[in-house]
Structure formats: C-alpha cells, structure tokens
Design a protein around this motif. Structure first.
Motif, PDB file in Angstrom:
ATOM      1  N   ILE A  80     -18.563 -29.083   6.595  1.00 22.97           N
ATOM      2  CA  ILE A  80     -17.221 -29.882   6.905  1.00 22.97           C
ATOM      3  C   ILE A  80     -17.143 -28.537   7.439  1.00 22.97           C
ATOM      4  N   THR A  81     -16.135 -29.164   9.112  1.00 23.81           N
ATOM      5  CA  THR A  81     -15.208 -27.913   9.812  1.00 23.81           C
ATOM      6  C   THR A  81     -14.003 -28.286   9.602  1.00 23.81           C
ATOM      7  N   THR A  82     -13.940 -26.662   9.388  1.00 18.44           N
ATOM      8  CA  THR A  82     -12.820 -26.794  10.070  1.00 18.44           C
ATOM      9  C   THR A  82     -11.947 -25.449  10.332  1.00 18.44           C
ATOM     10  N   PRO A  83     -10.540 -25.844  11.217  1.00 13.70           N
ATOM     11  CA  PRO A  83      -9.829 -24.558  11.942  1.00 13.70           C
ATOM     12  C   PRO A  83      -9.636 -23.008  11.308  1.00 13.70           C
ATOM     13  N   SER A  84      -9.198 -23.270  10.164  1.00  9.39           N
ATOM     14  CA  SER A  84      -9.109 -22.445   9.369  1.00  9.39           C
ATOM     15  C   SER A  84      -9.627 -21.722   8.417  1.00  9.39           C
ATOM     16  N   ARG A  85      -9.965 -20.331   8.205  1.00  6.73           N
ATOM     17  CA  ARG A  85     -10.919 -19.508   7.475  1.00  6.73           C
ATOM     18  C   ARG A  85     -10.049 -20.538   5.606  1.00  6.73           C
ATOM     19  N   GLU A  86      -8.237 -20.230   5.675  1.00  8.02           N
ATOM     20  CA  GLU A  86      -8.255 -20.607   4.338  1.00  8.02           C
ATOM     21  C   GLU A  86      -8.484 -22.346   4.335  1.00  8.02           C
ATOM     22  N   LEU A  87      -8.125 -23.298   4.693  1.00  2.65           N
ATOM     23  CA  LEU A  87      -8.581 -24.600   4.802  1.00  2.65           C
ATOM     24  C   LEU A  87      -9.478 -25.050   4.921  1.00  2.65           C
ATOM     25  N   GLN A 134      -5.475  -8.622   8.037  1.00  2.00           N
ATOM     26  CA  GLN A 134      -6.853  -9.409   8.471  1.00  2.00           C
ATOM     27  C   GLN A 134      -6.940  -9.814   7.489  1.00  2.00           C
ATOM     28  N   PRO A 135      -8.772 -10.956   7.664  1.00  2.00           N
ATOM     29  CA  PRO A 135      -8.696 -12.128   7.213  1.00  2.00           C
ATOM     30  C   PRO A 135      -9.646 -11.576   5.641  1.00  2.00           C
ATOM     31  N   ARG A 136      -9.690 -10.529   5.076  1.00  3.94           N
ATOM     32  CA  ARG A 136     -10.522 -10.026   3.770  1.00  3.94           C
ATOM     33  C   ARG A 136      -8.286 -10.488   3.319  1.00  3.94           C
ATOM     34  N   GLU A 137      -7.495  -9.138   3.551  1.00  5.99           N
ATOM     35  CA  GLU A 137      -6.833  -9.329   3.098  1.00  5.99           C
ATOM     36  C   GLU A 137      -6.190 -10.033   2.767  1.00  5.99           C
ATOM     37  N   ARG A 138      -6.530 -11.691   3.578  1.00  3.49           N
ATOM     38  CA  ARG A 138      -5.619 -12.710   3.893  1.00  3.49           C
ATOM     39  C   ARG A 138      -6.008 -13.463   2.087  1.00  3.49           C
ATOM     40  N   LYS A 139      -7.101 -13.497   2.613  1.00  2.00           N
ATOM     41  CA  LYS A 139      -7.623 -13.826   1.077  1.00  2.00           C
ATOM     42  C   LYS A 139      -7.842 -13.705  -0.264  1.00  2.00           C
ATOM     43  N   ARG A 140      -7.030 -12.162   0.254  1.00  2.00           N
ATOM     44  CA  ARG A 140      -6.751 -11.607  -1.623  1.00  2.00           C
ATOM     45  C   ARG A 140      -5.568 -11.920  -1.802  1.00  2.00           C
ATOM     46  N   THR A 141      -4.728 -12.024  -0.639  1.00  2.00           N
ATOM     47  CA  THR A 141      -3.066 -12.659  -0.937  1.00  2.00           C
ATOM     48  C   THR A 141      -3.064 -14.020  -1.315  1.00  2.00           C
ATOM     49  N   MET A 142      -3.842 -15.186  -0.310  1.00  2.00           N
ATOM     50  CA  MET A 142      -4.123 -16.145  -1.178  1.00  2.00           C
ATOM     51  C   MET A 142      -4.258 -16.672  -2.424  1.00  2.00           C
TER      52      MET A 142
END
Length: 449
Positions: free
Chosen positions: A75-82, A280-288
């Motif tokens: 499964i491919t998605t255009p964003s890390r969050e998705l 930054q990706p890791r910070e976005r992940k923690r924020t989510m």
C-alpha cells in the motif's frame, strides 16, 4: 441495501468491524469490495471521508496468509501521516484475528531510521507493506525489501501522488511486480496525466466513480464570514475561544502563515500544535500522537493535513482564507462532520476573494453568511443579494425603452453594441440639455439682478 455479512468474510474481519462500529458498507465499499474480492483491478474515484481505506483493507485481510512469510500486498501513500493512519487501521484489523492468523505489517516512511528498517527486514519480511513511495523504492533497490513477491498493489490518493512528484517511484515499484498484478487505485480525482500510468499497468480495470449527494456532509454547518477590514488573527482567536470546541483545526494556505497564526495564538495563551512542511518528520509524528491523545485542543495546519488525516473528534474548522487549489477546500472541511457527527466549518474571506468564494460555490458548496458581533455569530446578509442591490441601472425614458425592444426583436449582429451607443448618446443629450437649461436660468437670474 448491502450488509458486510453479504461478503462472507473471515470471522476476524467481522470482529474488527464490530469493534470499529461499522454497521453497513458505504457506497464505495458496497460497489468495490465484491469486485476486489474477485481479484479484479479497480480504479475508485470517491471524495475524502467516503470509506476508501477499508474498501481495500477488508478484501486485503480476507486474502492475507500469515503462514506465507513473504510480501503479499503493498500500500503506497503520498504522505507519512496518511501511511501512519492506514497502518493504525490495519493494526486494528490484525488485533481481531487469532494470534496464529495475524499477518506481519511493516510501516516504511521517509524521515524514519532506514538502517533500523533494513536490519529488521533481514530477519523477517512483512506480509503487508505500507509506506511512502520514495522509502519503499529505496528499500527495494537496496535489496532489503522483497517487494517483487506481492500480488496486490494499492495506490492511495493517486492524484496527490502525481501532484507531489512521487509517480516515478510508484512506477518503479509497480514495474518490479508480477504481470498478473492486481492494482487498486483510489483517488478523489483522476487527472489526465495519471492515465498513461494506469493504462501501463491495468488491463480492463473496473472503474467506479462514486457520486456524492452533497459536496459537504449534511452534518457540517458551513459558515462564511467576511473580515470587513478586521484582523484575521483577532477573528481566529475570538472564534476559537467564544465556544469550547472539542478539537479545532485552523487551516492556512502557506507554512509561513501557519507559523504566524500559531505564534499569535500562543502569545494569547492558547496551547497550539503545528502541522506543516517545516516541522521535521519525527516531530510531526510525535505531534500527531499527542493530538490523538487530546493533548492539544487547537491545531494549526497547512493542506498537508487536509488529505487523509483523520483526527477523531474535530468539531470546528477555521479556514484562514480560501485555498489556491479549490479542491483542498472540500478536503479541509471534510475533517469535521465525520461518521455522522456534527461539525462547524468557518471560512474567513476578504472582499478581494469574492471570485474565489463564487468558484467554491460552483463546486456545490452552500455557505451560510454570518457576522461576528460582540463575541457572537449572527446571521449576515447574503453577499450575492448585496452585490445585486449595489448595481445601479440607468433609467430609460419610454422612447429609449421602445428602441431597445425594437432592436432586440430584430436580433441582428451588433445590436447590443448599437443599443449601448444609443443609450450613451441619449445620456449625453440629456446632460447637454440640462447644462443649457442651467445656463439659461443663470442668465435670467443675472438680468433680474
């Protein structure tokens, strides 16, 4: 009306559906799940929030075999969050199966530890792979991830994959898969530039465009609020604090504007999360994760978060202006009013954005005009009615009215231009007559004196 029981699925899937409180299929699920179960390739065009994720997850879990230790589905998605969201949905499905039937799921996205992922893959290949195109391609080309054994490829949010430039990566992944590949493509729109890719890998796919009864869910109150020269920062703060939203999302058109709004709200004492490309990706992940755990009541984001990011409990959306890509308006507003819950979306606009507002309305969006007065939203005047009243029309005398009617009846080329010239000539004649009359009156008054 179809029911999930009509599909004769595995018991683990039914337990997962019960846990998620899914009672009956959405239109896109009703049309495409039976087709996917038959092994056919599909192109599903449906708006955000229509249930696309489980349209492909349900048949995927029906076919996954935990005893075959190889990659079976990608499964491919255009964003890390998705990708993270789909991964969580897949984990919920997996948890409802007996331990011996639980497939291994791998999440591979950019911004995460690539070497650690390579090390994990050396010990075991997941049966279900979820990730962003660039990272999946890197792992495959390095020899760590054996994608070539997969029989099913899902391309989610395909139009966004194209817009963000990830199509060459997806092309490379698809090119490594078997010729009898089952490809499942899901997208809100199918751009013309995407069609060569679909034709290259899909042989007579089932194409379903799922119409929506309304562009915006009927559970959403869609408010239009003109700034009238007031500061948008002040308006946003008032709108956020005059009620008590369970979770509020403020959308900005640029990363710079998102930072400005977040900084202003923090200075006013609000605890605010930011989601945009400069985080930054890791910070976005923690924020989510913190948002999911309700550590924040207010979130400021760019359109990065408007596609596919399902944050439960969003009760208020504020648009700091209308997005340049009007399609994003629907995706923004679609973050609230989900699963039958009520929500409110408030769009701020300046007078110079009248044309954009009209374009959004042409998409089928119906606004409720309101004004903000003394901390309270009150019914406003419909901007279209106001604009119509402001137009002044030249009052013609009976002679000119007759001329207009006569010219219209003849309907000859250029009649509109001639009518306009006649009206201008009549107006000038009346001005000259009035001027001469005024001059005569002045001369008479002068002689009398």
């Amino acid at each position: 009306m179809a029911k999930f029981t009509d599909y004769h699925l595995r018991e683990g899937i039914y337990r997962a559906l019960t846990k998620m409180r899914f009672t009956q299929p959405t239109p896109v699920q009703e049309r495409l799940i039976p087709v996917i179960l038959q092994g056919k390739s599909v192109v599903g065009q449906s708006q955000t929030g229509s249930g696309k994720t489980h349209t492909f997850l349900i048949p995927i879990f029906e076919k996954l075999d935990a005893n075959q230790h190889k990659v079976q589905t990608i499964i491919t998605t255009p964003s890390r969050e998705l990708a993270q969201q789909i991964y969580q949905a897949a984990q919920t499905m997996t948890a409802s199966f007996p331990e011996t039937e639980q497939p291994k799921i791998g999440l591979f996205v950019g911004g995460s530890d690539k070497q650690r992922q390579i090390h994990q893959l050396q010990h075991e290949q997941p049966q279900l792979v979820i990730g962003t195109p660039g990272r999946l391609r890197d792992l495959y080309q390095s020899g760590a991830l054996a994608l070539h054994t997969a029989q099913t490829l899902v391309v989610d949010e395909a139009d966004m994959v194209l817009d963000l430039g990830f199509l060459p990566d997806v092309d490379a992944i698809a090119g490594a898969l078997p010729a009898d590949l089952q490809m499942l493509v899901f997208s809100a729109t199918i751009p013309q530039k995407l069609r060569p890719f679909l034709k290259k890998y899909m042989n007579q796919p089932v194409i379903e465009e799922i119409p929506t009864a309304t562009v915006i869910a009927p559970t959403i109150k869609n408010i239009l609020l003109e700034t009238k020269g007031r500061s948008k920062d002040d308006l946003i703060y008032q709108l956020l604090t005059m009620g008590n939203p369970y979770l509020a999302l403020v959308f900005a058109n640029t990363k710079e504007r998102a930072r400005e709004i977040a900084r202003d709200l923090r200075e006013r004492g609000l605890k605010v999360a930011e989601i945009h490309g400069d985080i930054q990706p890791r910070e976005r992940k923690r924020t989510m994760q913190r948002i999911q755990h309700l550590d924040y009541q207010y979130v400021v984001a760019t359109d990065l978060a408007s596609r596919g990011i399902d944050i439960p409990g969003v009760s208020l959306i504020i648009n700091d202006g209308i997005p340049n890509d009007l399609e994003f308006f629907v995706h923004r507003v679609g973050r609230t009013g989900r699963n039958g819950m009520e929500g409110t979306a408030i769009t701020l606009y300046d007078p110079e954005e009248e044309n954009k507002v009209a374009q959004v309305e042409q998409l089928g969006v119906v606004f409720e005009p309101m004004t903000l007065s003394k901390g309270e939203l009150k019914p406003g005047i419909d901007r279209r009615r106001r604009r119509q009243r402001s137009k002044t029309q030249t009052k013609l005398d009976p002679t000119m009215i007759g001329m207009v009617k006569k010219q219209k009846k003849q309907v000859k080329p250029g009649y509109k231009r001639r009518i306009k010239k006649n009206i201008e000539r009549d107006t000038q004649f009346k001005k000259r007559t009035a001027k001469r009359q005024a001059q005569r009156s002045q001369r008479k008054a002068h002689k009398s004196n």
